[in-house]
Scaffold this active site. Sequence first.
Site, PDB file in Angstrom:
ATOM      1  N   TYR A 114      30.482  34.004  39.776  1.00  0.00           N
ATOM      2  CA  TYR A 114      30.923  35.819  39.950  1.00  0.00           C
ATOM      3  C   TYR A 114      30.355  36.492  39.122  1.00  0.00           C
ATOM      4  O   TYR A 114      29.914  37.320  39.411  1.00  0.00           O
ATOM      5  CB  TYR A 114      32.443  35.379  39.578  1.00  0.00           C
ATOM      6  CG  TYR A 114      33.029  36.735  40.101  1.00  0.00           C
ATOM      7  CD1 TYR A 114      33.499  37.234  41.404  1.00  0.00           C
ATOM      8  CD2 TYR A 114      33.838  37.518  39.140  1.00  0.00           C
ATOM      9  CE1 TYR A 114      33.936  38.272  41.628  1.00  0.00           C
ATOM     10  CE2 TYR A 114      34.371  38.704  39.260  1.00  0.00           C
ATOM     11  CZ  TYR A 114      34.311  39.152  40.732  1.00  0.00           C
ATOM     12  OH  TYR A 114      35.132  40.382  40.922  1.00  0.00           O
ATOM     13  N   SER A 173      33.945  44.551  38.002  1.00  0.00           N
ATOM     14  CA  SER A 173      34.609  43.731  37.357  1.00  0.00           C
ATOM     15  C   SER A 173      34.578  43.580  35.892  1.00  0.00           C
ATOM     16  O   SER A 173      33.403  43.919  35.430  1.00  0.00           O
ATOM     17  CB  SER A 173      34.519  42.182  38.028  1.00  0.00           C
ATOM     18  OG  SER A 173      35.539  41.209  37.193  1.00  0.00           O
TER      19      SER A 173
END
Length: 231
Positions: A144, A131
Site C-alpha cells: 500500500y 494517505s
Amino acid sequence: MRTHLVTGAGSGMGAVLARELLGRGDAVVLLARSAARAEELRAQYAGATTLVANLADPVGVERALAGAALPQRLDSLLHVAGVVDLAPVAELDLTDWQRQLDVNLTSPALLTRTLLPALRAARGLVVFVNSGAGLTAHPTWSGYAASKFGLRALADALRGEEGDAGVRVTTVYPGRTATPMQEKVHAQEGKEYDPSQWITPESVASTVLHVLDLPRDATIPDVTVRPGPRG
C-alpha cells in the site's frame, strides 16, 4: 456550474464529496467499476452521471476511456478510490501487490492523462487523496505504501508539468479515517475497530472542498489531516 469527476464515491470520503458537490448544484461524474455499479450510483446520487472503468484493470481503463463521452471542461478530478492489503514482505502475494499498484497509482495516472485536456480548458484542479502511508511506510504496509509513495511522485511531477496550463494539483494525506477501508485494515491487523477514534470522512472531505474553493490566486500543494485529541 462547475463539473467534477469523483472516484470512490461508493462510500467514505468519496460518498461525502459526491453528495456535497451535487448539493451545490454542480455537475458530478462518478467513476464506476462496472455497468451494474454505475446503475447503483445513479440511484444513490440523483443527478449524477457515470463513467464505467475498473481501476483494477489499467488496460481496460485505457480502453474504456478511449470510447467514452468525456467532459470537455473539468473543474476538478478527485482521486479518492483506493484498496489496501497488509502483509509483511516475506509473505507478499503478487496479486495483492499488483492490485494495489493498479488501483492506487497506475489507473489514476491514466485517468489523469486522459482528462488533462478538459482540466486545462477549465484551469481545473486535480486532488489526490493519498494517505499517511504515502509519507511513512510501517511494517506490513509495503504494498500500500509503495503505491501511495508513487502517487505522491505522480502529483509532484504533474504539478510542475501543468502549472503553466493553469492546472493546480493538491495531495491530501489523511491519517486513519473511519471508513470501510479502515474497518478492513483493523481486521487485517487483528484489532478491534472503533470508528469514534478516527477522523470522520466528513472532516477529510471538508479539507478537499476547502482546497477546491480556494481563489485562483492560491494553491495548497500538500495538506496533512490527522486525528485530533480525544477526551
